[in-house]
Write a protein that holds these residues in place. Sequence first.
Motif, PDB file in Angstrom:
ATOM      1  N   PRO A 182       0.821  -1.280  -0.085  1.00  0.00           N
ATOM      2  CA  PRO A 182       0.006   0.005  -0.087  1.00  0.00           C
ATOM      3  C   PRO A 182       0.767   1.269  -0.034  1.00  0.00           C
ATOM      4  CG  PRO A 182       0.176  -0.798   2.227  1.00  0.00           C
ATOM      5  CD  PRO A 182       0.803  -1.931   1.393  1.00  0.00           C
ATOM      6  N   GLY A 183       2.014   1.350  -0.091  1.00  0.00           N
ATOM      7  CA  GLY A 183       2.937   2.387   0.264  1.00  0.00           C
ATOM      8  C   GLY A 183       3.400   2.418   1.635  1.00  0.00           C
ATOM      9  N   TRP A 184       4.266   3.405   1.971  1.00  0.00           N
ATOM     10  CA  TRP A 184       4.536   3.649   3.346  1.00  0.00           C
ATOM     11  C   TRP A 184       3.643   4.763   3.814  1.00  0.00           C
ATOM     12  CZ3 TRP A 184       9.076   6.650   5.842  1.00  0.00           C
ATOM     13  CH2 TRP A 184       9.234   6.620   7.059  1.00  0.00           C
ATOM     14  N   VAL A 185       2.560   4.384   4.577  1.00  0.00           N
ATOM     15  CA  VAL A 185       1.370   5.149   4.761  1.00  0.00           C
ATOM     16  C   VAL A 185       1.169   5.519   6.296  1.00  0.00           C
ATOM     17  CG1 VAL A 185      -1.213   5.105   4.138  1.00  0.00           C
ATOM     18  CG2 VAL A 185       0.388   3.368   3.244  1.00  0.00           C
ATOM     19  N   LYS A 186       0.718   6.710   6.428  1.00  0.00           N
ATOM     20  CA  LYS A 186       0.319   7.601   7.566  1.00  0.00           C
ATOM     21  C   LYS A 186      -0.780   6.755   8.227  1.00  0.00           C
ATOM     22  CE  LYS A 186       1.890  12.077   5.853  1.00  0.00           C
ATOM     23  NZ  LYS A 186       3.222  11.962   5.690  1.00  0.00           N
ATOM     24  N   THR A 187      -0.463   5.734   8.973  1.00  0.00           N
ATOM     25  CA  THR A 187      -1.551   5.348   9.836  1.00  0.00           C
ATOM     26  C   THR A 187      -0.974   4.789  11.335  1.00  0.00           C
ATOM     27  OG1 THR A 187      -0.750   2.962   9.091  1.00  0.00           O
ATOM     28  CG2 THR A 187      -2.629   3.910   7.505  1.00  0.00           C
ATOM     29  N   ASP A 188      -1.688   4.187  12.014  1.00  0.00           N
ATOM     30  CA  ASP A 188      -1.237   3.830  13.295  1.00  0.00           C
ATOM     31  C   ASP A 188       0.268   3.058  13.124  1.00  0.00           C
ATOM     32  OD1 ASP A 188      -3.137   5.135  14.537  1.00  0.00           O
ATOM     33  OD2 ASP A 188      -4.414   3.512  14.912  1.00  0.00           O
ATOM     34  N   MET A 189       0.085   2.039  12.138  1.00  0.00           N
ATOM     35  CA  MET A 189       1.204   1.273  11.826  1.00  0.00           C
ATOM     36  C   MET A 189       2.548   2.160  11.182  1.00  0.00           C
ATOM     37  SD  MET A 189       1.473  -2.243   9.712  1.00  0.00           S
ATOM     38  CE  MET A 189       0.228  -3.125  10.283  1.00  0.00           C
ATOM     39  N   GLY A 190       2.129   2.951  10.147  1.00  0.00           N
ATOM     40  CA  GLY A 190       2.994   3.438   9.324  1.00  0.00           C
ATOM     41  C   GLY A 190       3.607   4.599  10.184  1.00  0.00           C
ATOM     42  N   GLY A 191       3.053   5.166  10.707  1.00  0.00           N
ATOM     43  CA  GLY A 191       3.382   6.282  11.520  1.00  0.00           C
ATOM     44  C   GLY A 191       3.417   7.690  11.129  1.00  0.00           C
ATOM     45  N   SER A 192       3.303   8.819  11.768  1.00  0.00           N
ATOM     46  CA  SER A 192       3.205  10.274  10.894  1.00  0.00           C
ATOM     47  C   SER A 192       4.224  10.687  10.071  1.00  0.00           C
ATOM     48  CB  SER A 192       3.058  11.286  12.075  1.00  0.00           C
ATOM     49  OG  SER A 192       4.186  11.196  13.056  1.00  0.00           O
ATOM     50  N   GLY A 193       5.475   9.940  10.224  1.00  0.00           N
ATOM     51  CA  GLY A 193       6.415  10.323   9.335  1.00  0.00           C
ATOM     52  C   GLY A 193       6.460   9.440   7.962  1.00  0.00           C
ATOM     53  N   ALA A 194       5.325   8.823   7.665  1.00  0.00           N
ATOM     54  CA  ALA A 194       5.369   7.928   6.575  1.00  0.00           C
ATOM     55  C   ALA A 194       5.045   8.726   5.201  1.00  0.00           C
ATOM     56  CB  ALA A 194       4.068   7.048   6.347  1.00  0.00           C
ATOM     57  N   ASP A 195       5.247   8.052   4.094  1.00  0.00           N
ATOM     58  CA  ASP A 195       5.348   8.911   2.767  1.00  0.00           C
ATOM     59  C   ASP A 195       4.034   9.550   2.311  1.00  0.00           C
ATOM     60  OD1 ASP A 195       8.049   8.531   2.302  1.00  0.00           O
ATOM     61  OD2 ASP A 195       7.692   6.677   1.210  1.00  0.00           O
ATOM     62  N   ILE A 196       2.868   8.822   2.254  1.00  0.00           N
ATOM     63  CA  ILE A 196       1.556   9.090   1.766  1.00  0.00           C
ATOM     64  C   ILE A 196       0.507   8.932   2.957  1.00  0.00           C
ATOM     65  CG2 ILE A 196       2.336   8.497  -0.690  1.00  0.00           C
ATOM     66  CD1 ILE A 196       0.943   5.799  -0.300  1.00  0.00           C
ATOM     67  N   ASP A 197      -0.517   9.602   2.610  1.00  0.00           N
ATOM     68  CA  ASP A 197      -1.640   9.525   3.228  1.00  0.00           C
ATOM     69  C   ASP A 197      -2.534   8.433   2.867  1.00  0.00           C
ATOM     70  OD1 ASP A 197      -3.121  10.503   1.118  1.00  0.00           O
ATOM     71  OD2 ASP A 197      -3.023  12.577   1.892  1.00  0.00           O
ATOM     72  N   VAL A 198      -3.624   8.145   3.845  1.00  0.00           N
ATOM     73  CA  VAL A 198      -4.464   6.881   3.368  1.00  0.00           C
ATOM     74  C   VAL A 198      -5.117   7.155   2.046  1.00  0.00           C
ATOM     75  CG1 VAL A 198      -4.806   5.670   5.862  1.00  0.00           C
ATOM     76  CG2 VAL A 198      -6.387   7.661   4.962  1.00  0.00           C
ATOM     77  N   GLY A 199      -5.537   8.256   1.906  1.00  0.00           N
ATOM     78  CA  GLY A 199      -6.169   8.607   0.660  1.00  0.00           C
ATOM     79  C   GLY A 199      -5.540   8.374  -0.555  1.00  0.00           C
ATOM     80  N   THR A 200      -4.285   8.761  -0.587  1.00  0.00           N
ATOM     81  CA  THR A 200      -3.618   8.214  -1.567  1.00  0.00           C
ATOM     82  C   THR A 200      -3.323   6.993  -1.943  1.00  0.00           C
ATOM     83  OG1 THR A 200      -2.178  10.477  -1.365  1.00  0.00           O
ATOM     84  CG2 THR A 200      -1.235   8.909  -2.783  1.00  0.00           C
ATOM     85  N   SER A 201      -2.985   6.238  -0.666  1.00  0.00           N
ATOM     86  CA  SER A 201      -2.821   4.557  -0.846  1.00  0.00           C
ATOM     87  C   SER A 201      -4.102   4.114  -1.185  1.00  0.00           C
ATOM     88  CB  SER A 201      -2.335   4.073   0.607  1.00  0.00           C
ATOM     89  OG  SER A 201      -2.478   2.770   0.777  1.00  0.00           O
ATOM     90  N   ALA A 202      -5.086   4.340  -0.651  1.00  0.00           N
ATOM     91  CA  ALA A 202      -6.414   3.836  -0.911  1.00  0.00           C
ATOM     92  C   ALA A 202      -7.100   3.982  -2.429  1.00  0.00           C
ATOM     93  CB  ALA A 202      -7.580   4.088  -0.040  1.00  0.00           C
ATOM     94  N   ALA A 203      -6.782   5.071  -2.941  1.00  0.00           N
ATOM     95  CA  ALA A 203      -7.091   5.235  -4.211  1.00  0.00           C
ATOM     96  C   ALA A 203      -6.176   4.432  -5.313  1.00  0.00           C
ATOM     97  CB  ALA A 203      -6.779   7.109  -4.906  1.00  0.00           C
ATOM     98  N   GLY A 204      -4.988   4.484  -4.828  1.00  0.00           N
ATOM     99  CA  GLY A 204      -4.052   3.699  -5.689  1.00  0.00           C
ATOM    100  C   GLY A 204      -4.512   2.116  -5.701  1.00  0.00           C
TER     101      GLY A 204
END
Length: 230
Positions: A182-204
């Motif tokens: 899913p990319g490195w995603v800003k979630t609880d698992m990915g953390g706030s320093g991740a590359d992309i937000d959930v919207g970008t990941s989910a859309a892709g």
Amino acid sequence: MPTLLITGANRGIGLELTKRYATDGWTVIAACREPQSATALKAIRGITVEALDVTDYAAVDKLAQTYDGTAIDLLLNNAGIYGNRDGALKVSDFDIYLEVLRVNSVAPMKLALAFLPHLKAAQNRSGGGAKIATISSRMGSIEQGSGGSYAYRASKAAINAGMHNLALDLKSSNIACITLHPGWVKTDMGGSGADIDVGTSAAGLKKVIDSLTLKDTGKFYNYDGGEIPW
Ligand SMILES: NC(=O)c1ccc[n+]([C@@H]2O[C@H](COP(=O)([O-])OP(=O)(O)OC[C@H]3O[C@@H](n4cnc5c(N)ncnc54)[C@H](OP(=O)(O)O)[C@@H]3O)[C@@H](O)[C@H]2O)c1
């Protein structure tokens, strides 16, 4: 409209995917461990929320029985855990290692097999065939490994192998089966320093899953549509 069954739907990438499929008018069965506290999930209109801990394999069978006779077009195995963030040459807790394998590697296989009749019932609907999409991770790529995080990496490599195998076996049933990073995603698992937000990941992810045909079954995709080496 087609039907989606998704796990780990209450937060992170799963919640965002659930919103997007619901917005597109799909019939969505959204599973999560604790529906009573899944406020954001329950706020999505028109979906059905089901309680499911994916490591409770008897509960998986029970849910499959509940939906006996229901055609499911897409099984989206999203639920996952990281376990301990162990560094090089260190596994701090082997019980946690096993739990990571139970959630990330065994549960998606259990779900796929328990819901096979439902997927087969959908295989000829709307021309596209049924699909099993499992959220894996680039960290499961053996070719791109970089050490550490033993349990997580091994769990995602295992589910990549399991789903690839299933893809071979299900091709003749017109069921496509892929794993996705899913990319490195800003979630609880990915953390706030991740590359992309959930919207970008989910859309892709959704674009890749929606355009999937049997021709591409058995592949390991990045959220941007590129292929990832095993
Ligand atoms: N974020 C990233 O950068 C990243 C990168 C690569 C791959 N991934 C993968 O993407 C998927 C989603 O991750 P995320 O970032 O959205 O993580 P997240 O925000 O931590 O959410 C994880 C989800 O999995 C659920 N879950 C965990 N154990 C479960 C169980 N035993 N039964 C049912 N549900 C369970 C959680 O439910 P509870 O709320 O009940 O705990 C939650 O809904 C995972 O498979 C993860 O490995 C994420």
